[in-house]
Design a protein around this motif. Structure first.
Motif, PDB file in Angstrom:
ATOM      1  N   LEU A  28       0.824  -1.199   0.000  1.00 27.23           N
ATOM      2  CA  LEU A  28       0.000   0.000   0.000  1.00 27.23           C
ATOM      3  C   LEU A  28       0.859   1.250   0.000  1.00 27.23           C
ATOM      4  O   LEU A  28       0.565   2.236  -0.667  1.00 27.23           O
ATOM      5  CB  LEU A  28      -0.914  -0.011   1.230  1.00 27.23           C
ATOM      6  N   PHE A  29       1.987   1.201   0.737  1.00 24.31           N
ATOM      7  CA  PHE A  29       2.835   2.378   0.866  1.00 24.31           C
ATOM      8  C   PHE A  29       3.935   2.442  -0.194  1.00 24.31           C
ATOM      9  O   PHE A  29       4.836   3.257  -0.099  1.00 24.31           O
ATOM     10  CB  PHE A  29       3.475   2.422   2.255  1.00 24.31           C
ATOM     11  N   GLY A  30       3.898   1.554  -1.174  1.00 24.71           N
ATOM     12  CA  GLY A  30       4.810   1.697  -2.294  1.00 24.71           C
ATOM     13  C   GLY A  30       5.943   0.700  -2.360  1.00 24.71           C
ATOM     14  O   GLY A  30       6.781   0.788  -3.245  1.00 24.71           O
ATOM     15  N   PHE A  31       6.035  -0.269  -1.439  1.00 28.09           N
ATOM     16  CA  PHE A  31       7.101  -1.262  -1.476  1.00 28.09           C
ATOM     17  C   PHE A  31       6.543  -2.600  -1.962  1.00 28.09           C
ATOM     18  O   PHE A  31       5.548  -3.080  -1.433  1.00 28.09           O
ATOM     19  CB  PHE A  31       7.715  -1.477  -0.091  1.00 28.09           C
ATOM     20  N   PRO A  32       7.176  -3.260  -2.947  1.00 25.49           N
ATOM     21  CA  PRO A  32       6.720  -4.572  -3.405  1.00 25.49           C
ATOM     22  C   PRO A  32       6.815  -5.597  -2.284  1.00 25.49           C
ATOM     23  O   PRO A  32       7.711  -5.532  -1.441  1.00 25.49           O
ATOM     24  CB  PRO A  32       7.707  -4.909  -4.535  1.00 25.49           C
ATOM     25  N   PRO A  33       5.904  -6.580  -2.250  1.00 29.38           N
ATOM     26  CA  PRO A  33       5.906  -7.587  -1.181  1.00 29.38           C
ATOM     27  C   PRO A  33       7.218  -8.342  -1.056  1.00 29.38           C
ATOM     28  O   PRO A  33       7.610  -8.719   0.044  1.00 29.38           O
ATOM     29  CB  PRO A  33       4.767  -8.528  -1.599  1.00 29.38           C
ATOM     30  N   ALA A  34       7.912  -8.573  -2.175  1.00 33.99           N
ATOM     31  CA  ALA A  34       9.162  -9.337  -2.134  1.00 33.99           C
ATOM     32  C   ALA A  34      10.228  -8.651  -1.290  1.00 33.99           C
ATOM     33  O   ALA A  34      11.194  -9.270  -0.860  1.00 33.99           O
ATOM     34  CB  ALA A  34       9.688  -9.548  -3.552  1.00 33.99           C
ATOM     35  N   TYR A  35      10.031  -7.367  -1.036  1.00 31.56           N
ATOM     36  CA  TYR A  35      11.040  -6.615  -0.302  1.00 31.56           C
ATOM     37  C   TYR A  35      10.680  -6.440   1.175  1.00 31.56           C
ATOM     38  O   TYR A  35      11.174  -5.526   1.829  1.00 31.56           O
ATOM     39  CB  TYR A  35      11.227  -5.233  -0.933  1.00 31.56           C
ATOM     40  N   LEU A  36       9.797  -7.310   1.699  1.00 30.54           N
ATOM     41  CA  LEU A  36       9.309  -7.139   3.066  1.00 30.54           C
ATOM     42  C   LEU A  36      10.439  -6.940   4.068  1.00 30.54           C
ATOM     43  O   LEU A  36      10.476  -5.961   4.804  1.00 30.54           O
ATOM     44  CB  LEU A  36       8.464  -8.351   3.475  1.00 30.54           C
ATOM     45  N   PHE A  37      11.376  -7.872   4.094  1.00 28.61           N
ATOM     46  CA  PHE A  37      12.386  -7.825   5.144  1.00 28.61           C
ATOM     47  C   PHE A  37      13.440  -6.762   4.874  1.00 28.61           C
ATOM     48  O   PHE A  37      13.872  -6.061   5.787  1.00 28.61           O
ATOM     49  CB  PHE A  37      13.011  -9.211   5.313  1.00 28.61           C
ATOM     50  N   SER A  38      13.868  -6.611   3.626  1.00 32.05           N
ATOM     51  CA  SER A  38      14.846  -5.564   3.339  1.00 32.05           C
ATOM     52  C   SER A  38      14.223  -4.187   3.494  1.00 32.05           C
ATOM     53  O   SER A  38      14.909  -3.232   3.865  1.00 32.05           O
ATOM     54  CB  SER A  38      15.412  -5.738   1.930  1.00 32.05           C
ATOM     55  N   ALA A  39      12.914  -4.077   3.244  1.00 35.52           N
ATOM     56  CA  ALA A  39      12.255  -2.772   3.331  1.00 35.52           C
ATOM     57  C   ALA A  39      12.327  -2.196   4.733  1.00 35.52           C
ATOM     58  O   ALA A  39      12.536  -0.991   4.910  1.00 35.52           O
ATOM     59  CB  ALA A  39      10.799  -2.882   2.884  1.00 35.52           C
ATOM     60  N   THR A  40      12.153  -3.030   5.742  1.00 40.36           N
ATOM     61  CA  THR A  40      12.188  -2.509   7.106  1.00 40.36           C
ATOM     62  C   THR A  40      13.587  -2.030   7.467  1.00 40.36           C
ATOM     63  O   THR A  40      13.750  -0.993   8.120  1.00 40.36           O
ATOM     64  CB  THR A  40      11.720  -3.583   8.105  1.00 40.36           C
ATOM     65  N   ASP A  41      14.607  -2.764   7.034  1.00 39.57           N
ATOM     66  CA  ASP A  41      15.990  -2.346   7.284  1.00 39.57           C
ATOM     67  C   ASP A  41      16.311  -1.046   6.561  1.00 39.57           C
ATOM     68  O   ASP A  41      16.957  -0.152   7.110  1.00 39.57           O
ATOM     69  CB  ASP A  41      16.957  -3.438   6.820  1.00 39.57           C
ATOM     70  N   VAL A  42      15.884  -0.964   5.301  1.00 35.11           N
ATOM     71  CA  VAL A  42      16.118   0.255   4.526  1.00 35.11           C
ATOM     72  C   VAL A  42      15.399   1.434   5.169  1.00 35.11           C
ATOM     73  O   VAL A  42      15.958   2.526   5.320  1.00 35.11           O
ATOM     74  CB  VAL A  42      15.660   0.076   3.067  1.00 35.11           C
ATOM     75  N   ALA A  43      14.152   1.224   5.566  1.00 37.58           N
ATOM     76  CA  ALA A  43      13.356   2.318   6.126  1.00 37.58           C
ATOM     77  C   ALA A  43      13.979   2.869   7.405  1.00 37.58           C
ATOM     78  O   ALA A  43      14.089   4.090   7.581  1.00 37.58           O
ATOM     79  CB  ALA A  43      11.932   1.841   6.390  1.00 37.58           C
ATOM     80  N   THR A  44      14.388   1.987   8.308  1.00 36.62           N
ATOM     81  CA  THR A  44      14.992   2.475   9.547  1.00 36.62           C
ATOM     82  C   THR A  44      16.373   3.068   9.289  1.00 36.62           C
ATOM     83  O   THR A  44      16.776   4.034   9.951  1.00 36.62           O
ATOM     84  CB  THR A  44      15.093   1.357  10.592  1.00 36.62           C
ATOM     85  N   GLY A  45      17.095   2.508   8.302  1.00 39.03           N
ATOM     86  CA  GLY A  45      18.419   3.041   7.974  1.00 39.03           C
ATOM     87  C   GLY A  45      18.355   4.428   7.376  1.00 39.03           C
ATOM     88  O   GLY A  45      19.060   5.346   7.818  1.00 39.03           O
ATOM     89  N   ILE A  46      17.497   4.599   6.360  1.00 36.47           N
ATOM     90  CA  ILE A  46      17.382   5.921   5.741  1.00 36.47           C
ATOM     91  C   ILE A  46      16.786   6.915   6.730  1.00 36.47           C
ATOM     92  O   ILE A  46      17.175   8.089   6.763  1.00 36.47           O
ATOM     93  CB  ILE A  46      16.539   5.859   4.440  1.00 36.47           C
TER      94      ILE A  46
END
Length: 454
Positions: A28-46
């Motif tokens: 819903l917020f723009g991240f593909p499902p395949a990126y679930l785990f990397s997305a959280t790391d990227v989000a907190t990192g950025i």
């Protein structure tokens, strides 16, 4: 026989439902499902990194820092953010799945902290007193061209009425800053993020090593990790022109090389060092922030360690250029993040442009050779994008000019969110534009109008 209780069934159901909910939320917020785990790391990192630098390097308010951050993705609005103003650190977490802390250190800005990496905190940094001498040696810019100043103020106002978020616009002509305008909390002393414009200073730093006889840009970088495979054929010049052939993806999706390198690992250069060669050197242009960070690694390995590279940067680059409000950040491993993390005032960015305009000399000191300037601003040998030099975007080189209404000899440092330092040698002109633009920016129209107003 193992019997699952009603309570256990509820727990198991929750464990099944949670990823589904998170995947749905991320999609819903723009991240593909395949990126679930990397997305959280990227989000907190950025989140931790950019909020920390915005607050403690640029000195923006917490509110402005967060407003800037969430323009990258609405999922970042879900971050839990904790500022520690006393220790100048920011901690972010997302859905309880990932948490990161970035901390500010004087002279080297912010970086996400990782256990076992103490190189940043061990650096002995230097404080340089501000100078009241005439620009570019100091901060005294003298009388301004009032007519051109009005043009810049009008451009900034028009930009921001259109939502382009221009924060600094500066013109240097014939070796002087003759007009500047600021907005949105920035002024002449505010260090603003240049993103990929750091690459251009990175190239100057290597050019300085060449001038001093410490590095041959036509040789290979000599990385031990490359010595036994086809990467041993890559030259430093191939890296400078982004024609090294390495397989690095610059798509900026969660899980993509660029985001993983910048926001999820302690050493950007270690991450890229493992990338394989996919093409023959010099055959294909592939824009790569990873390559830029390998160039930073080369700078450090040529000089010694983190302290040696920092000291040399201050001696041979920062002080000679007359930087007043610039911070070049290092990652947790102590290596400059040459792809992205140079914060500098508009006047400091203009100093970099003036150096290029004046054939490698600034404040009476030669930093790089005239031959290096010529090579750095010449088209590369690739078949798909020739209008790129040594980490500088060129107006010429392809079939059509990049900026159709600007003289052919123009070239520029460019960065995400539409940062520009444009140099036009035939007009003795340097233009700096800094801001936070989510989409495109009318650089051809704006800068050609400035040139016509001289």
């Amino acid at each position: 026989m193992f019997i699952v209780s009603k309570k256990m069934k509820k727990i198991l159901a929750g464990l099944i439902v949670l990823p589904v909910v998170l995947i749905g939320s991320l999609s819903l917020f723009g991240f593909p499902p395949a990126y679930l785990f990397s997305a959280t790391d990227v989000a907190t990192g950025i989140g931790a990194k950019l909020l920390c630098s915005s607050r403690y390097v640029s000195l923006f308010s917490q509110e402005q820092a967060f407003d800037d951050l969430v323009q990258y993705s609405s999922i970042l609005q879900q971050l839990e953010v904790e500022y520690d103003e006393a220790n100048k650190s920011v901690t972010t977490s997302l859905f309880g799945l990932s948490e990161k802390t970035a901390r500010y250190l004087p002279g080297i800005g912010c970086a996400v902290e990782y256990a076992g990496y103490e190189q940043r905190s061990e650096l002995k940094t230097q404080q340089v007193a501000l100078s009241s001498l005439a620009w570019p040696k100091g901060n005294n810019i003298g009388l301004q061209n009032e007519r051109l100043s009005n043009v810049l103020r009008q451009q900034v106002q028009q930009d921001n009425e259109l939502g382009l978020n221009t924060r600094a616009l500066l013109v240097a002509h014939n070796g002087r800053v003759i007009a500047e305008a600021y907005a949105q909390g920035a002024d002449a002393s505010t260090p603003l993020l240049g993103w990929s414009m750091a690459k251009s200073l990175n190239s100057i730093m290597l050019g300085r090593l060449e001038y001093e006889g410490r590095l041959d840009l036509n040789e290979t970088p000599g990385f031990e990790q490359w010595s036994e495979d086809e990467r041993s054929q890559i030259r430093v010049t191939d890296m400078l022109t982004m024609t090294d052939g390495l397989g690095f993806s610059e798509e900026y999706n969660p899980g993509d090389d660029a985001t993983a390198m910048l926001f999820t690992v302690p050493s950007s250069s270690d991450y890229v060092m493992e990338k394989a060669a996919l093409r023959e050197p010099r055959s294909h242009f592939n824009y790569s922030s990873g390559t830029a960070n390998l160039l930073s690694r080369l700078y450090q390995e040529t000089l010694g360690d983190s302290q040696d590279s920092y000291d040399e940067y201050m001696r041979a680059i920062y002080r000679p250029l007359g930087f007043q409000n610039a911070i070049f950040e290092v990652d947790a491993s102590g290596v400059f993040v040459g792809s992205s993390y140079l914060y500098a005032s508009a006047r400091d960015w203009a100093r970099m442009g003036q150096l290029m305009l004046d054939d490698g000399i600034i404040n009476g000191e030669r930093i790089v050779t005239s031959g290096w300037i010529r090579r750095a601003t010449s088209p590369n040998e690739s078949t798909n994008q020739k209008a790129y030099g040594y980490q500088w975007w060129l107006n010429r080189g392809n079939e059509n000019l990049r900026w159709s209404d600007i003289p052919e000899d123009a070239f520029a440092a460019q960065g995400n969110r539409q940062q520009y330092v444009m140099i036009v040698p035939s007009l003795e002109l340097v233009i700096v534009r800094l801001g936070w633009t989510a989409g495109s920016y009318p650089v051809n129209d704006r800068f050609s109008a400035i040139a016509q107003s001289l």
